[in-house]
Design a protein around this motif. Structure first.
Motif, PDB file in Angstrom:
ATOM      1  N   UNK A  26       0.812  -1.219   0.000  1.00 42.76           N
ATOM      2  CA  UNK A  26       0.000   0.000   0.000  1.00 42.76           C
ATOM      3  C   UNK A  26       0.845   1.268   0.000  1.00 42.76           C
ATOM      4  N   UNK A  27       2.123   1.154   0.334  1.00 43.15           N
ATOM      5  CA  UNK A  27       3.017   2.305   0.222  1.00 43.15           C
ATOM      6  C   UNK A  27       3.299   2.652  -1.228  1.00 43.15           C
ATOM      7  N   UNK A  55      -1.058   4.173   5.609  1.00 38.57           N
ATOM      8  CA  UNK A  55      -0.663   4.158   4.203  1.00 38.57           C
ATOM      9  C   UNK A  55      -1.821   3.860   3.262  1.00 38.57           C
ATOM     10  N   UNK A  56      -3.040   3.757   3.794  1.00 37.68           N
ATOM     11  CA  UNK A  56      -4.216   3.490   2.977  1.00 37.68           C
ATOM     12  C   UNK A  56      -5.038   4.759   2.775  1.00 37.68           C
ATOM     13  N   UNK A  57      -5.805   4.778   1.699  1.00 34.05           N
ATOM     14  CA  UNK A  57      -6.742   5.866   1.497  1.00 34.05           C
ATOM     15  C   UNK A  57      -7.850   5.767   2.547  1.00 34.05           C
ATOM     16  N   UNK A  58      -8.408   6.930   2.953  1.00 30.40           N
ATOM     17  CA  UNK A  58      -9.322   6.936   4.095  1.00 30.40           C
ATOM     18  C   UNK A  58     -10.583   6.103   3.932  1.00 30.40           C
ATOM     19  N   UNK A  59     -11.048   5.880   2.702  1.00 34.49           N
ATOM     20  CA  UNK A  59     -12.337   5.198   2.555  1.00 34.49           C
ATOM     21  C   UNK A  59     -12.214   3.686   2.398  1.00 34.49           C
ATOM     22  N   UNK A  78       2.249  20.360   2.846  1.00 36.60           N
ATOM     23  CA  UNK A  78       1.533  19.225   2.265  1.00 36.60           C
ATOM     24  C   UNK A  78       2.494  18.151   1.784  1.00 36.60           C
ATOM     25  N   UNK A  79       3.528  18.553   1.065  1.00 39.72           N
ATOM     26  CA  UNK A  79       4.502  17.584   0.556  1.00 39.72           C
ATOM     27  C   UNK A  79       5.261  16.907   1.690  1.00 39.72           C
ATOM     28  N   UNK A  80       5.606  17.670   2.717  1.00 40.53           N
ATOM     29  CA  UNK A  80       6.369  17.116   3.833  1.00 40.53           C
ATOM     30  C   UNK A  80       5.534  16.164   4.676  1.00 40.53           C
ATOM     31  N   UNK A  81       4.268  16.491   4.899  1.00 45.73           N
ATOM     32  CA  UNK A  81       3.384  15.611   5.665  1.00 45.73           C
ATOM     33  C   UNK A  81       3.176  14.291   4.928  1.00 45.73           C
ATOM     34  N   UNK A  82       3.016  14.355   3.619  1.00 47.36           N
ATOM     35  CA  UNK A  82       2.867  13.119   2.840  1.00 47.36           C
ATOM     36  C   UNK A  82       4.111  12.251   2.982  1.00 47.36           C
ATOM     37  N   UNK A  83       5.284  12.879   2.954  1.00 45.47           N
ATOM     38  CA  UNK A  83       6.509  12.106   3.111  1.00 45.47           C
ATOM     39  C   UNK A  83       6.669  11.529   4.498  1.00 45.47           C
ATOM     40  N   UNK A  84       6.204  12.265   5.510  1.00 41.43           N
ATOM     41  CA  UNK A  84       6.369  11.817   6.891  1.00 41.43           C
ATOM     42  C   UNK A  84       5.383  10.731   7.280  1.00 41.43           C
ATOM     43  N   UNK A 134      -1.773  15.269  -9.823  1.00 42.43           N
ATOM     44  CA  UNK A 134      -0.691  14.673  -9.022  1.00 42.43           C
ATOM     45  C   UNK A 134       0.594  15.478  -9.169  1.00 42.43           C
ATOM     46  N   UNK A 135       1.220  15.794  -8.040  1.00 39.08           N
ATOM     47  CA  UNK A 135       2.480  16.545  -8.052  1.00 39.08           C
ATOM     48  C   UNK A 135       3.602  15.784  -7.356  1.00 39.08           C
ATOM     49  N   UNK A 136       3.258  14.745  -6.620  1.00 40.11           N
ATOM     50  CA  UNK A 136       4.237  13.908  -5.943  1.00 40.11           C
ATOM     51  C   UNK A 136       3.535  12.627  -5.544  1.00 40.11           C
ATOM     52  N   UNK A 137       4.318  11.687  -5.059  1.00 38.07           N
ATOM     53  CA  UNK A 137       3.730  10.441  -4.593  1.00 38.07           C
ATOM     54  C   UNK A 137       2.736  10.734  -3.474  1.00 38.07           C
ATOM     55  N   UNK A 138       1.466  10.448  -3.703  1.00 31.99           N
ATOM     56  CA  UNK A 138       0.386  10.596  -2.723  1.00 31.99           C
ATOM     57  C   UNK A 138       0.018  12.049  -2.425  1.00 31.99           C
ATOM     58  N   UNK A 139       0.371  12.979  -3.289  1.00 36.85           N
ATOM     59  CA  UNK A 139      -0.032  14.374  -3.113  1.00 36.85           C
ATOM     60  C   UNK A 139      -0.712  14.850  -4.387  1.00 36.85           C
ATOM     61  N   UNK A 140      -1.901  15.431  -4.243  1.00 38.05           N
ATOM     62  CA  UNK A 140      -2.628  15.975  -5.382  1.00 38.05           C
ATOM     63  C   UNK A 140      -3.037  17.409  -5.101  1.00 38.05           C
TER      64      UNK A 140
END
Length: 410
Positions: free
Chosen positions: A61-62, A90-94, A175-181, A231-237
């Motif tokens: 899921x990562x 690491x999963x989508x909320x729904x 936003x980008x940093x939180x996604x990475x963390x 999409x602008x990065x892995x897991x960030x839109x």
């Protein structure tokens, strides 16, 4: 929040990109796989089963889109709750989670289904009938939500005390940093419909989806937003607009609430860059936010307006916590740290240094400031820990429960 009515529907694009499989299972033994295929075969045309336990699911899921229904095997895991906590991050909320285990224990069943938000738990050895009766209704969407008091994706509002105080820079890099963390899915929303710069700062061209969502909320559904998000990065839109200066977008508080409700179904964290001063639409976002970050510069007017905004947030009935972020600390001619602390009655919650060359260079290159300045990245780290750490604490209490049931306050 729950997965749509039937898990076997056609796949749709996920926030992280790619198509979401309807049902994906991770099982540790062949007997369980045979039982699962036999019990769910009539319900799911494309049932994907892989060999492995919950650890394998976390690693997958990562990298991959989250399925609508995820079945994981916790056999042999000493602390299933801890493992499920890692999976939730690491999963989508729904996502709808079903668990297979090797322990026939009522306390474990109650903890997983009532406290942690797992839809169903069954123990081995599995049989086709057992799978069909207990997992079938969950996959078909027949499970009734247990508790309306849960939470959806977390909303973080970023608001500049004055123009040019660095709110957009903060929102983008946060936003980008939180996604990475956290490895969670993050939406970055720019509510500056005219003159917003998040698109420019990341080198993308926004479309008209955000304006449509705010002007005609009845036309908008989750799939529409997923297609409008870039999409602008892995897991960030990014969800933004670039309307003409002569245009006059008409937005309402209700449309903002509707937008956030849909985003909370799909993203773990929603970072919203708000124009200032806040109008009715922006105030609706502030009321829904779990945290409000107020950026201000080292000048008298900035300090004054930051304090005024903090008071406004405290008196409008919001449950969000306001954090003061001093930007451009060390600016030549700016107020000293001592004077700022005296005016605020304490230290700012975060201090970002004056880095004109690096910030401007990052903007011109269409890159985040954290990518070109290690100084900025280090200065932002405490705020990233504050935001992502608080999100992790909330996951511990209800894991998939708070993720899937939605926040009813909006």
């Amino acid at each position: 929040m729950a997965v749509a009515s039937t898990a076997a529907r056609p796949t749709t694009e996920s926030p992280a990109g790619g198509n979401r499989p309807p049902v994906l299972a991770f099982l540790t033994d062949e007997q369980s796989e045979v039982a699962l295929r036999g019990g769910l075969g009539p319900l799911v045309e494309d049932l994907q089963i892989r060999r492995g336990g919950i650890g394998s699911a976390c690693r997958a899921m990562e990298r991959e889109p989250t399925p609508h229904v995820l079945i994981v095997d916790v056999s042999g895991v000493e602390d299933p709750a801890l493992a499920l906590e890692e999976l939730a991050s690491v999963c989508e909320p729904d996502v709808r989670v079903l668990v297979v285990g090797d322990r026939d224990e009522l306390p474990l069943y109650r903890r997983l289904t009532q406290e942690l938000g797992v839809h169903e738990y069954i123990y081995k050895p599995l049989t086709r009938d057992h799978v069909a009766r207990l997992f079938g209704p969950a996959i078909a969407g027949a499970v009734v939500e247990r508790d309306s008091g849960g939470r959806g994706g977390r909303v973080i509002a970023v608001l500049g005390a004055r123009g040019g105080s660095g709110a957009t820079t903060l929102a983008t890099n946060l936003a980008l940093s939180v996604a990475g963390a956290t490895r969670g899915h993050v939406a970055l929303v720019d509510l500056n419909l005219r003159g917003g710069t998040i698109g420019l700062s990341l080198g993308i061209k926004p479309g008209s989806g955000l304006r449509v969502a705010l002007e005609e909320p009845d036309r908008v559904d989750a799939l529409f937003l997923e297609r409008a998000a870039i999409p602008v990065a892995d897991r960030v839109r990014v969800i933004a607009a670039e309307e003409a200066m002569e245009s006059n977008p008409t937005t309402t508080a209700e449309s903002a609430r509707r937008l956030l409700e849909l985003l909370r179904h799909r993203f773990n964290t929603i970072v919203v860059d708000l124009p200032s001063p806040p109008g009715p639409t922006e105030r609706a976002v502030l009321q829904a936010a779990r945290q409000v970050l107020i950026t201000f510069g080292p000048d008298v007017a900035g300090v004054r307006d930051a304090l005024a905004l903090k008071r406004m947030i405290a008196t409008q009935g919001s449950t969000g916590h306001a954090l003061l972020v001093l930007n451009n600390a060390g600016l030549p001619g700016g107020l000293s740290a001592q004077l700022i602390e005296e005016a605020l009655g304490g230290q700012p919650d975060c201090v970002l240094p004056w880095l004109p060359k690096q910030i401007i260079r990052a903007m011109n290159l269409g890159q985040p400031a954290t990518a070109v300045s290690s100084t900025f990245r280090r200065a932002l780290e405490p705020l990233v820990r504050e935001v992502s750490g608080a999100a992790a604490e909330r996951r511990k209490s209800s894991l998939f429960g708070w993720l899937r049931r939605g926040d009813r306050r909006a």
